[in-house]
Design a protein around this motif. Structure first.
Motif, PDB file in Angstrom:
ATOM      1  N   VAL A   3       6.274  -2.711  -0.672  1.00 19.25           N
ATOM      2  CA  VAL A   3       5.145  -2.244   0.146  1.00 19.25           C
ATOM      3  C   VAL A   3       5.061  -3.160   1.360  1.00 19.25           C
ATOM      4  O   VAL A   3       4.904  -4.380   1.214  1.00 19.25           O
ATOM      5  CB  VAL A   3       3.823  -2.318  -0.659  1.00 19.25           C
ATOM      6  CG1 VAL A   3       2.651  -1.852   0.195  1.00 19.25           C
ATOM      7  CG2 VAL A   3       3.921  -1.494  -1.940  1.00 19.25           C
ATOM      8  N   ILE A   4       5.208  -2.560   2.542  1.00 15.81           N
ATOM      9  CA  ILE A   4       5.150  -3.348   3.779  1.00 15.81           C
ATOM     10  C   ILE A   4       3.946  -2.855   4.573  1.00 15.81           C
ATOM     11  O   ILE A   4       3.881  -1.665   4.917  1.00 15.81           O
ATOM     12  CB  ILE A   4       6.432  -3.154   4.629  1.00 15.81           C
ATOM     13  CG1 ILE A   4       7.684  -3.489   3.805  1.00 15.81           C
ATOM     14  CG2 ILE A   4       6.367  -4.003   5.893  1.00 15.81           C
ATOM     15  CD1 ILE A   4       8.986  -3.037   4.453  1.00 15.81           C
ATOM     16  N   SER A   5       2.997  -3.738   4.837  1.00 15.43           N
ATOM     17  CA  SER A   5       1.844  -3.274   5.606  1.00 15.43           C
ATOM     18  C   SER A   5       1.843  -3.918   6.984  1.00 15.43           C
ATOM     19  O   SER A   5       2.421  -4.991   7.195  1.00 15.43           O
ATOM     20  CB  SER A   5       0.540  -3.549   4.860  1.00 15.43           C
ATOM     21  OG  SER A   5       0.441  -4.901   4.574  1.00 15.43           O
ATOM     22  N   ALA A  97      -5.155  -3.459   0.881  1.00 14.55           N
ATOM     23  CA  ALA A  97      -3.757  -3.129   1.202  1.00 14.55           C
ATOM     24  C   ALA A  97      -2.906  -4.390   1.270  1.00 14.55           C
ATOM     25  O   ALA A  97      -1.779  -4.428   0.752  1.00 14.55           O
ATOM     26  CB  ALA A  97      -3.699  -2.368   2.527  1.00 14.55           C
ATOM     27  N   ILE A  98      -3.447  -5.419   1.876  1.00 17.64           N
ATOM     28  CA  ILE A  98      -2.686  -6.677   1.972  1.00 17.64           C
ATOM     29  C   ILE A  98      -2.440  -7.248   0.577  1.00 17.64           C
ATOM     30  O   ILE A  98      -1.339  -7.707   0.260  1.00 17.64           O
ATOM     31  CB  ILE A  98      -3.418  -7.666   2.908  1.00 17.64           C
ATOM     32  CG1 ILE A  98      -3.223  -7.197   4.353  1.00 17.64           C
ATOM     33  CG2 ILE A  98      -2.905  -9.095   2.723  1.00 17.64           C
ATOM     34  CD1 ILE A  98      -3.905  -8.028   5.400  1.00 17.64           C
ATOM     35  N   SER A 101       0.540  -5.688  -0.999  1.00 16.22           N
ATOM     36  CA  SER A 101       1.773  -5.679  -0.214  1.00 16.22           C
ATOM     37  C   SER A 101       2.788  -6.708  -0.690  1.00 16.22           C
ATOM     38  O   SER A 101       2.435  -7.764  -1.204  1.00 16.22           O
ATOM     39  CB  SER A 101       1.455  -5.967   1.264  1.00 16.22           C
ATOM     40  OG  SER A 101       0.663  -4.933   1.803  1.00 16.22           O
ATOM     41  N   ASP A 102       4.049  -6.369  -0.483  1.00 15.67           N
ATOM     42  CA  ASP A 102       5.122  -7.345  -0.689  1.00 15.67           C
ATOM     43  C   ASP A 102       5.350  -8.151   0.575  1.00 15.67           C
ATOM     44  O   ASP A 102       5.779  -9.298   0.524  1.00 15.67           O
ATOM     45  CB  ASP A 102       6.422  -6.622  -1.058  1.00 15.67           C
ATOM     46  CG  ASP A 102       6.309  -5.979  -2.416  1.00 15.67           C
ATOM     47  OD1 ASP A 102       6.429  -6.695  -3.413  1.00 15.67           O
ATOM     48  OD2 ASP A 102       6.048  -4.760  -2.473  1.00 15.67           O
ATOM     49  N   VAL A 104       3.652  -8.554   4.702  1.00 14.39           N
ATOM     50  CA  VAL A 104       2.702  -8.137   5.735  1.00 14.39           C
ATOM     51  C   VAL A 104       3.310  -8.445   7.099  1.00 14.39           C
ATOM     52  O   VAL A 104       3.678  -9.590   7.382  1.00 14.39           O
ATOM     53  CB  VAL A 104       1.347  -8.869   5.582  1.00 14.39           C
ATOM     54  CG1 VAL A 104       0.386  -8.453   6.694  1.00 14.39           C
ATOM     55  CG2 VAL A 104       0.736  -8.575   4.217  1.00 14.39           C
ATOM     56  N   HIS A 138       4.840 -12.882   4.755  1.00 17.17           N
ATOM     57  CA  HIS A 138       4.346 -12.259   5.992  1.00 17.17           C
ATOM     58  C   HIS A 138       5.131 -12.778   7.186  1.00 17.17           C
ATOM     59  O   HIS A 138       5.711 -13.865   7.136  1.00 17.17           O
ATOM     60  CB  HIS A 138       2.850 -12.536   6.166  1.00 17.17           C
ATOM     61  CG  HIS A 138       2.480 -13.979   6.055  1.00 17.17           C
ATOM     62  ND1 HIS A 138       2.276 -14.598   4.845  1.00 17.17           N
ATOM     63  CD2 HIS A 138       2.302 -14.940   6.999  1.00 17.17           C
ATOM     64  CE1 HIS A 138       1.970 -15.865   5.041  1.00 17.17           C
ATOM     65  NE2 HIS A 138       1.990 -16.106   6.348  1.00 17.17           N
TER      66      HIS A 138
END
Ligand SMILES: Nc1ncnc2c1ncn2[C@@H]1O[C@H](COP(=O)(O)OP(=O)(O)OP(=O)(O)O)[C@@H](O)[C@H]1O
Ligand SMILES: [Mg+2]
Length: 238
Positions: A3-5, A97-98, A101-102, A104, A138
């Motif tokens: 998951v990339i946000s 969401a963060i 995430s994997d 950010v 991140h």
């Protein structure tokens, strides 16, 4: 399914553009991408509506704090990469969401060097690490960079962020007509007409290099992404 946000508390930092570039490049490479449009402004959803079906890309709209986890869980089996586009805010959905995430991605406009919104996301990441024991990878990506200022901006921001131990991507996202055009006409950089969009080849090159660098940041063998850790989905790509 990493998951990339894309987050920056400041509006207009280039989040949606960078998220769409990554999504369309990964899809072009054959990965199945689900974009979670968590911005009430619905820019990516609107892009999807004017584009029509785009191979390997699904877009989920109308996302709430409560529904975000359900979307990740339900779509995980048919998704290689989740990309979450967040609003220019620091609210509950951004925090949620963060936390899921994997990685950010924090877009920052290179020329303006306005990193205040980015700093708010970095503070949130530090908070999650200290209080929730969530150490989320991140990176900062410089956006809307013009060739004139690339090196200077890159070096300055890299220097400023190095003190905080923050990775800055080597590939900045340039200021390009083609990137704007995607939201006007829909489709991808690979479906735009080179006769109608200036410097499309350079735009494709830039987006391709950006996606390649992001992929390089992902674990080589994805054994347990954030979603699988949380939901016990246990995808094992090893
Ligand atoms: N690399 C780029 N080249 C050209 N135009 C760009 C680029 N990045 C962003 N823009 C333009 O800048 C504006 C803001 O970009 P974008 O919507 O991507 O930012 P955002 O951070 O998602 O904003 P918001 O906080 O409102 O969601 C848009 O008009 C977009 O077309
Ligand atoms: Mg946006």
């Amino acid at each position: 399914m990493p998951v990339i946000s894309f987050a920056n508390a400041k509006g207009g930092a280039g989040k949606t553009t960078a998220a769409l570039l990554l999504a369309t490049e990964l899809a072009h490479q054959g990965f199945r991408v689900t974009v979670i449009d968590a911005d009430p402004q619905r820019w990516i959803s609107q892009w999807c509506e004017i584009s029509g079906p785009v191979r390997n890309i699904d877009v989920v709209s109308e996302v709430t704090v409560a529904s975000l986890q359900c979307h990740l869980r339900e779509l995980a089996p048919r998704t290689d990469y989740f990309i979450i586009d967040l609003a220019g805010a620091r609210d509950a959905i951004v925090t949620t969401a963060i936390g899921l995430s994997d990685h950010v991605m924090i877009p920052v406009q290179g020329s303006a060097m306005d990193a205040k919104g980015a700093a708010q996301i970095l503070d949130l990441l530090s908070f999650l690490k200290d209080k929730a024991n969530l150490d989320i990878a991140h990176s900062v990506v410089l956006t809307r960079v013009t060739s004139m200022v690339t090196t200077k901006a890159l070096l300055t921001i890299k220097g400023l962020l190095a003190a905080r131990g923050v990775n800055v991507l080597d590939t900045p996202i340039g200021e390009r007509i083609a990137f704007k055009e995607l939201f006007e006409t829909g489709g991808t950089l690979h479906t735009l007409d080179p006769a109608k969009v200036s410097n499309l080849d350079k735009a494709r090159e830039n987006a391709g290099a950006f996606a390649k660098e992001v992929l390089g940041l992902m674990p080589v063998k994805i054994t347990r992404s954030a979603a699988s850790r949380l939901f016990g989905l246990g995808r094992n790509a090893a």
